[in-house]
Design a protein around this motif. Structure first.
Motif, PDB file in Angstrom:
ATOM      1  N   MET A   1       0.836  -1.178   0.000  1.00 31.51           N
ATOM      2  CA  MET A   1       0.000   0.000   0.000  1.00 31.51           C
ATOM      3  C   MET A   1       0.890   1.253   0.000  1.00 31.51           C
ATOM      4  O   MET A   1       1.771   1.399   0.836  1.00 31.51           O
ATOM      5  CB  MET A   1      -0.888  -0.021   1.245  1.00 31.51           C
ATOM      6  N   ALA A   2       0.662   2.127  -0.929  1.00 30.81           N
ATOM      7  CA  ALA A   2       1.437   3.366  -1.022  1.00 30.81           C
ATOM      8  C   ALA A   2       0.972   4.350   0.045  1.00 30.81           C
ATOM      9  O   ALA A   2      -0.193   4.358   0.443  1.00 30.81           O
ATOM     10  CB  ALA A   2       1.264   3.989  -2.401  1.00 30.81           C
ATOM     11  N   THR A   3       1.904   5.164   0.498  1.00 30.15           N
ATOM     12  CA  THR A   3       1.570   6.231   1.439  1.00 30.15           C
ATOM     13  C   THR A   3       2.032   7.558   0.863  1.00 30.15           C
ATOM     14  O   THR A   3       2.968   7.607   0.074  1.00 30.15           O
ATOM     15  CB  THR A   3       2.251   6.019   2.812  1.00 30.15           C
ATOM     16  N   THR A   4       1.372   8.606   1.261  1.00 29.45           N
ATOM     17  CA  THR A   4       1.752   9.958   0.861  1.00 29.45           C
ATOM     18  C   THR A   4       1.862  10.796   2.121  1.00 29.45           C
ATOM     19  O   THR A   4       0.982  10.748   2.976  1.00 29.45           O
ATOM     20  CB  THR A   4       0.692  10.565  -0.086  1.00 29.45           C
ATOM     21  N   ARG A   5       2.938  11.523   2.242  1.00 27.77           N
ATOM     22  CA  ARG A   5       3.143  12.420   3.377  1.00 27.77           C
ATOM     23  C   ARG A   5       3.117  13.851   2.863  1.00 27.77           C
ATOM     24  O   ARG A   5       3.465  14.119   1.720  1.00 27.77           O
ATOM     25  CB  ARG A   5       4.476  12.140   4.074  1.00 27.77           C
ATOM     26  N   GLN A   6       2.734  14.762   3.748  1.00 27.10           N
ATOM     27  CA  GLN A   6       2.562  16.138   3.306  1.00 27.10           C
ATOM     28  C   GLN A   6       3.178  17.123   4.295  1.00 27.10           C
ATOM     29  O   GLN A   6       3.075  16.951   5.509  1.00 27.10           O
ATOM     30  CB  GLN A   6       1.069  16.433   3.161  1.00 27.10           C
ATOM     31  N   ALA A   7       3.808  18.133   3.735  1.00 29.92           N
ATOM     32  CA  ALA A   7       4.277  19.297   4.472  1.00 29.92           C
ATOM     33  C   ALA A   7       4.004  20.505   3.589  1.00 29.92           C
ATOM     34  O   ALA A   7       3.841  20.366   2.374  1.00 29.92           O
ATOM     35  CB  ALA A   7       5.767  19.184   4.776  1.00 29.92           C
ATOM     36  N   HIS A   8       3.934  21.656   4.193  1.00 33.81           N
ATOM     37  CA  HIS A   8       3.769  22.865   3.377  1.00 33.81           C
ATOM     38  C   HIS A   8       4.580  24.008   3.983  1.00 33.81           C
ATOM     39  O   HIS A   8       4.921  23.981   5.168  1.00 33.81           O
ATOM     40  CB  HIS A   8       2.292  23.245   3.218  1.00 33.81           C
TER      41      HIS A   8
END
Length: 141
Positions: A1-8
């Motif tokens: 399962m792919a994961t996506t992480r986020q920062a801004h």
């Protein structure tokens, strides 16, 4: 399962006099100030893209090395990894040096270095940074 992480990042002003705040959205671990002087001169309590890359690279490399050692039947009891990302204003990132010291019962220095070189070549962050020279120093504690 792919994961996506986020920062801004929110940046205000021009490059030289401006400032920004990077926020770790996925983990919620906080907000960190960034600025050109903290990137090109002294950190002075602020972070930089290079420090963030160093954190990502040292943790990814440690995970890859730990996995490789365990898969070979010689699990590490401790790995301590430092990543040094060099930034030259006007040029960019000129290199990354990984230094790892490990506690691996039953493993000799040569086999540890071989496992560390494999982790350096194959950890996902190293692979994402293939346009950058990555060097390695590895030793047993």
């Amino acid at each position: 399962m792919a994961t996506t992480r986020q920062a801004h990042t929110v940046w205000e002003g021009n490059l030289i006099e401006g400032k920004g705040v990077v926020t770790f959205d996925s983990s919620g671990i906080g907000e960190y100030d960034v600025s050109w002087p903290s990137r090109s001169e002294q950190a002075n309590g602020k972070t930089s893209p290079e420090e963030l890359i160093a954190a990502a690279h040292s943790s990814c490399f440690s995970m890859a090395l730990s996995h490789g050692l365990a898969g070979a039947g010689t699990p590490a009891t401790k790995l301590e990894t430092k990543a040094e990302v060099t930034f030259q204003p006007g040029t960019g990132i000129t290199g990354i040096h990984l230094t790892v010291q490990g506690e691996v019962p039953g493993l000799d220095e040569a086999d540890f270095l071989k496992a560390a070189e494999d982790a350096k070549a194959n950890c996902p962050v190293s692979q994402a940074l293939t346009g950058t020279t990555i060097t390695l120093s590895a030793s047993l504690a």
